[in-house]
Scaffold this motif. Structure first.
Motif, mmCIF file in Angstrom:
data_model
loop_
_atom_site.group_PDB
_atom_site.id
_atom_site.type_symbol
_atom_site.label_atom_id
_atom_site.label_comp_id
_atom_site.label_asym_id
_atom_site.label_seq_id
_atom_site.Cartn_x
_atom_site.Cartn_y
_atom_site.Cartn_z
ATOM 1 N N LYS A 62 23.801 28.098 -19.828
ATOM 2 C CA LYS A 62 23.412 29.221 -20.673
ATOM 3 C C LYS A 62 23.263 28.836 -22.140
ATOM 4 O O LYS A 62 22.587 29.523 -22.898
ATOM 5 N N LYS A 63 23.920 27.739 -22.535
ATOM 6 C CA LYS A 63 23.800 27.278 -23.920
ATOM 7 C C LYS A 63 22.917 26.048 -24.033
ATOM 8 O O LYS A 63 22.991 25.307 -25.010
ATOM 9 N N GLN A 66 23.771 20.326 -21.394
ATOM 10 C CA GLN A 66 25.145 19.933 -21.676
ATOM 11 C C GLN A 66 25.387 18.486 -21.227
ATOM 12 O O GLN A 66 24.936 18.084 -20.161
ATOM 13 N N GLU A 79 29.158 28.256 -14.978
ATOM 14 C CA GLU A 79 30.154 27.751 -15.919
ATOM 15 C C GLU A 79 30.809 28.904 -16.657
ATOM 16 O O GLU A 79 30.316 30.025 -16.662
ATOM 17 N N ASN A 80 31.951 28.600 -17.292
ATOM 18 C CA ASN A 80 32.501 29.471 -18.325
ATOM 19 C C ASN A 80 32.876 28.580 -19.497
ATOM 20 O O ASN A 80 32.418 27.431 -19.578
ATOM 21 N N ASN A 81 33.688 29.042 -20.421
ATOM 22 C CA ASN A 81 33.993 28.237 -21.602
ATOM 23 C C ASN A 81 34.796 26.980 -21.287
ATOM 24 O O ASN A 81 34.764 26.011 -22.043
ATOM 25 N N ALA A 82 35.518 26.983 -20.168
ATOM 26 C CA ALA A 82 36.419 25.874 -19.868
ATOM 27 C C ALA A 82 35.981 25.001 -18.704
ATOM 28 O O ALA A 82 36.300 23.800 -18.668
ATOM 29 N N TYR A 83 35.236 25.567 -17.751
ATOM 30 C CA TYR A 83 34.952 24.834 -16.519
ATOM 31 C C TYR A 83 33.485 24.920 -16.110
ATOM 32 O O TYR A 83 32.766 25.851 -16.478
ATOM 33 N N LYS A 98 35.691 20.930 -18.816
ATOM 34 C CA LYS A 98 34.751 20.631 -19.895
ATOM 35 C C LYS A 98 35.349 19.718 -20.960
ATOM 36 O O LYS A 98 34.619 18.939 -21.595
ATOM 37 N N LYS A 99 36.657 19.792 -21.170
ATOM 38 C CA LYS A 99 37.273 18.956 -22.200
ATOM 39 C C LYS A 99 37.261 17.484 -21.816
ATOM 40 O O LYS A 99 36.916 16.616 -22.609
ATOM 41 N N ARG A 119 35.919 33.312 -13.734
ATOM 42 C CA ARG A 119 36.466 34.034 -14.877
ATOM 43 C C ARG A 119 37.986 34.042 -14.768
ATOM 44 O O ARG A 119 38.538 34.438 -13.743
ATOM 45 N N ASN A 120 38.643 33.602 -15.840
ATOM 46 C CA ASN A 120 40.110 33.621 -15.924
ATOM 47 C C ASN A 120 40.774 32.977 -14.702
ATOM 48 O O ASN A 120 41.759 33.492 -14.165
#
Length: 337
Positions: A62-63, A66, A79-83, A98-99, A119-120
């Motif tokens: 979405k961004k 990557q 994806e979400n912000n972490a995975y 992702k880190k 999500r969460n």
């Protein structure tokens, strides 16, 4: 194997039956979009509703592109912000951190995954045998997995599950939505969209304020304060912007519907076959397979057509950018006048 063979046979029949008589959209005047286009050095080899897998092993989300590889034999799902979620043909769902850019866990679901959302720490997924499930990362276990009716052929644009507070909306492959409460998975609710025998999976699912919008290739529905409303059409794509729902049909029409699903605008492009569409900032964008990128105003009364080249590989729109055939086009730089 029998199911896969049937799907392949159906696709071939549809392909060859239309080859000899298919006509194409041929606009009289087009404009160049070169000032809004640049190369990104890869191509899309697989497409999901929420992104694409690139030829270099990375993914398009979405961004945008990557720098994380999903792994050989895997396709990007969501994806979400972490995975990052990816899956292979053996039904392994891979969760990538992702880190670290490394796999955190591989979940054996045993059947290929069509779509998934996270999500969460909760992952909702749909398998290609029309099974839905919920997996909890923290407990490393599935809390529910149920199979719906058997399906024989699906549209490749399968919608992903959607979270609404403590609920998960499962867009099934047989034309219905199953709404599951994560805390009480035994009491699921079913909403029927359409009942075609094939190519009847949910291809679009989103929210427009407090209204849920969903579609199969034959029917659009909304669920909101006015109850369940529906609109029948041969749908290629759906987009939502500023209180309007835009339908891109297989007859080359772009329709604007209000919240009551009344037609408030229409524009026809003879023989156009849309491969992607979106709407934002009061503009509507429709990409024809032969390379005409149509930009319209929100009322569909004005349009300008750009020549961006035939669509030879899957095309994907995220945010305000269109990715096709190794090029990224900034749609915000294109206008309808």
């Amino acid at each position: 194997m029998k199911q896969l063979s049937f799907i392949a046979f159906t696709a071939l029949v549809l392909l060859f039956s239309g080859c000899s008589s298919k006509k194409y959209f041929e606009p009289e005047t087009t404009f160049s979009a070169s000032s809004a286009s640049k190369s990104y050095g890869a191509s899309i080899v697989d497409l999901s509703r929420d992104g694409g897998t690139l030829s270099n092993g990375q993914y398009l989300g979405k961004k945008g592109i990557q720098p994380i590889e999903v792994g050989e034999g895997y396709r990007f799902l969501n994806e979400n912000n972490a995975y990052v979620l990816a899956a292979n043909a053996e039904g392994i769902l891979k969760i990538i951190d992702k880190k670290t850019k490394e796999p955190l866990r591989a979940v054996a679901l045993h059947v290929p995954v069509v779509s998934a959302t996270i999500r969460n720490g909760v992952i909702a997924y749909i398998l290609n045998n029309n099974t839905f499930g919920i997996y909890l990362m923290g407990q490393n276990r599935k809390v529910v997995e149920n199979r719906s009716e058997r399906t024989y052929a699906i549209d490749t644009r399968a919608a992903s599950p959607m979270f609404i507070e403590n609920l998960v909306v499962m867009p099934m492959l047989d034309g219905k939505l199953i709404i599951v409460n994560i805390s009480d998975t035994e009491n699921a609710k079913v909403v029927y969209i359409s009942s075609e025998s094939a190519f009847n999976n949910v291809i679009y699912l989103s929210r427009m304020g407090n209204t849920m919008v969903a579609a199969t290739p034959k029917r659009l529905i909304t669920l909101g304060t006015e109850g369940k409303l529906e609109y029948k059409a041969n749908i290629s794509e759906v987009a939502v912007d500023n209180g309007k729902i835009y339908l891109f049909t297989k007859e080359g029409k772009v329709l604007a519907l209000n919240r009551r699903l009344e037609v408030v605008g229409t524009s026809k492009f003879k023989f156009a076959h849309f491969s992607a569409g979106t709407a934002f900032d009061g503009k509507v964008f429709a990409l024809d397979q032969q390379g005409s990128l149509i930009v319209l105003n929100s009322d569909l009364t004005k349009s300008k057509i750009y020549d961006v080249g035939a669509v030879d590989e899957p095309a994907f729109i995220t945010g305000k950018k269109l990715y096709k055939d190794g090029e990224v086009i900034d749609l915000s730089k294109l206008g309808y006048e």
